[in-house]
Design a protein around this motif. Sequence first.
Motif, PDB file in Angstrom:
ATOM      1  N   UNK A 264      58.436 -53.169  18.284  1.00 30.23           N
ATOM      2  CA  UNK A 264      57.049 -53.140  18.742  1.00 30.23           C
ATOM      3  C   UNK A 264      56.644 -51.746  19.206  1.00 30.23           C
ATOM      4  N   UNK A 265      57.548 -51.057  19.869  1.00 25.48           N
ATOM      5  CA  UNK A 265      57.270 -49.703  20.340  1.00 25.48           C
ATOM      6  C   UNK A 265      57.035 -48.757  19.170  1.00 25.48           C
ATOM      7  N   UNK A 266      57.830 -48.886  18.127  1.00 22.04           N
ATOM      8  CA  UNK A 266      57.673 -48.016  16.963  1.00 22.04           C
ATOM      9  C   UNK A 266      56.400 -48.335  16.190  1.00 22.04           C
ATOM     10  N   UNK A 267      55.999 -49.581  16.187  1.00 25.95           N
ATOM     11  CA  UNK A 267      54.819 -49.984  15.418  1.00 25.95           C
ATOM     12  C   UNK A 267      53.513 -49.712  16.159  1.00 25.95           C
ATOM     13  N   UNK A 268      53.511 -49.938  17.474  1.00 23.27           N
ATOM     14  CA  UNK A 268      52.239 -49.907  18.201  1.00 23.27           C
ATOM     15  C   UNK A 268      52.181 -48.859  19.309  1.00 23.27           C
ATOM     16  N   UNK A 269      53.298 -48.318  19.736  1.00 17.14           N
ATOM     17  CA  UNK A 269      53.280 -47.358  20.827  1.00 17.14           C
ATOM     18  C   UNK A 269      53.199 -48.039  22.182  1.00 17.14           C
ATOM     19  N   UNK A 270      52.800 -47.288  23.166  1.00 13.15           N
ATOM     20  CA  UNK A 270      52.694 -47.801  24.534  1.00 13.15           C
ATOM     21  C   UNK A 270      51.225 -47.834  24.963  1.00 13.15           C
ATOM     22  N   UNK A 271      50.872 -48.702  25.925  1.00 11.63           N
ATOM     23  CA  UNK A 271      51.740 -49.650  26.639  1.00 11.63           C
ATOM     24  C   UNK A 271      51.949 -50.945  25.857  1.00 11.63           C
ATOM     25  N   UNK A 272      53.053 -51.617  26.144  1.00 16.11           N
ATOM     26  CA  UNK A 272      53.304 -52.951  25.608  1.00 16.11           C
ATOM     27  C   UNK A 272      53.003 -53.966  26.707  1.00 16.11           C
ATOM     28  N   UNK A 273      51.932 -54.716  26.526  1.00 13.59           N
ATOM     29  CA  UNK A 273      51.507 -55.705  27.512  1.00 13.59           C
ATOM     30  C   UNK A 273      52.032 -57.074  27.090  1.00 13.59           C
ATOM     31  N   UNK A 274      52.926 -57.626  27.861  1.00 15.06           N
ATOM     32  CA  UNK A 274      53.566 -58.902  27.541  1.00 15.06           C
ATOM     33  C   UNK A 274      52.967 -59.975  28.439  1.00 15.06           C
ATOM     34  N   UNK A 275      52.207 -60.908  27.828  1.00 16.89           N
ATOM     35  CA  UNK A 275      51.564 -61.981  28.580  1.00 16.89           C
ATOM     36  C   UNK A 275      52.284 -63.289  28.257  1.00 16.89           C
ATOM     37  N   UNK A 276      52.895 -63.874  29.269  1.00 20.05           N
ATOM     38  CA  UNK A 276      53.668 -65.108  29.124  1.00 20.05           C
ATOM     39  C   UNK A 276      52.867 -66.266  29.714  1.00 20.05           C
ATOM     40  N   UNK A 277      52.485 -67.232  28.867  1.00 18.82           N
ATOM     41  CA  UNK A 277      51.623 -68.336  29.281  1.00 18.82           C
ATOM     42  C   UNK A 277      52.391 -69.626  29.580  1.00 18.82           C
ATOM     43  N   UNK A 278      53.696 -69.559  29.666  1.00 17.02           N
ATOM     44  CA  UNK A 278      54.485 -70.773  29.894  1.00 17.02           C
ATOM     45  C   UNK A 278      54.435 -71.215  31.357  1.00 17.02           C
ATOM     46  N   UNK A 279      54.869 -72.454  31.572  1.00 16.31           N
ATOM     47  CA  UNK A 279      54.905 -73.004  32.927  1.00 16.31           C
ATOM     48  C   UNK A 279      55.855 -72.199  33.805  1.00 16.31           C
ATOM     49  N   UNK A 280      55.518 -72.123  35.094  1.00 15.73           N
ATOM     50  CA  UNK A 280      56.373 -71.391  36.028  1.00 15.73           C
ATOM     51  C   UNK A 280      56.635 -72.156  37.314  1.00 15.73           C
ATOM     52  N   UNK A 281      55.876 -73.212  37.576  1.00 16.73           N
ATOM     53  CA  UNK A 281      55.981 -73.878  38.877  1.00 16.73           C
ATOM     54  C   UNK A 281      57.139 -74.864  38.943  1.00 16.73           C
TER      55      UNK A 281
END
Length: 314
Positions: A73-90
């Motif tokens: 992903x870094x080689x393809x898109x550069x920075x920043x890499x924003x990782x959004x995790x929508x899974x349950x956490x509670x």
Amino acid sequence: DGQVANEVETEQLLIEDCTRQLSQGHVMSFVQIRGSVPLFWSQEATAINPKPPIVYPRCDPTLSATRLHFKDLLERYGTPQLVVNLMKARKVDSYEARLSKHFESAIERMNRELPSPVRMLYRPFDVKNHSRSSDVFVVFAKLAESVVSRVGFFHTGQPSYGEPRRVQSGVVRTNCVDCLDRTNVLQFFVGLEVFKQQLSALGLLREPRLDYDSSVVGFLSEMYDLMGDHLALQYAGSVAHKKYQLLGCRPRMMPTSKELKTSITRHYSNSFHDIEKQASVNLFLGIYKPLKHPRLWDFDSDSWVHHRPLRNDF
């Protein structure tokens, strides 16, 4: 090799009609991606259990595959890499929450070893928990605004020559468990935020604001719904869940009856059709070689066809 399941790159293009000759007019673009959690995990569909347990068939103590994924992903898109995790956490005792925690721990571990400019920006967002306690759509909109302000978008006024006016730097990567339903919702809000800022950059809006009941927002919502349905049909055998959808002047929840029908269709497809479909894909792509490999129906899983010996190159 760092390649995750259901990885899809979505590019949203805004092009003026006068750019057919590619010598004048404005061209704008924004890219976002989705993809499964980059760890070794799986779920075996059964006709009895609609939500089978999440298991971890391989041990990767050095996170070699996860590192390869984010390196790509870094080689393809550069920075920043924003990782959004929508899974349950509670719910700590749920399989989904445990997978989410493993993912968060992996990101934290890699970030400790990376220099500041290339560290991943991780944002957990428990959609189902927020939908009970607050207006989830307001939070989605704020999250989308934050994401777009960090990565920007591509804009050129002279498509065939000259330097672009702005470029996108980095990418937002969204995931839930199957990277379908909840991911579709956030990607729409990110696309909507980009669209508002693009119209503002063109001078068509005084400020980046659009009402949910405007026809152009409805058209954009239909496009993302159509994309979500096609991805869900390929990956899960049913159209996408539309629990959160634009209806009228604001997003609203869909009736439970429609969601139940989608769930039943998806469960039936996963239980009775998924194995044959995956075997056909393996054969078509040349992953499974009948003259070399043992018979697929002699095993409970086909994971051995896809996985290579792990190497620690880091």
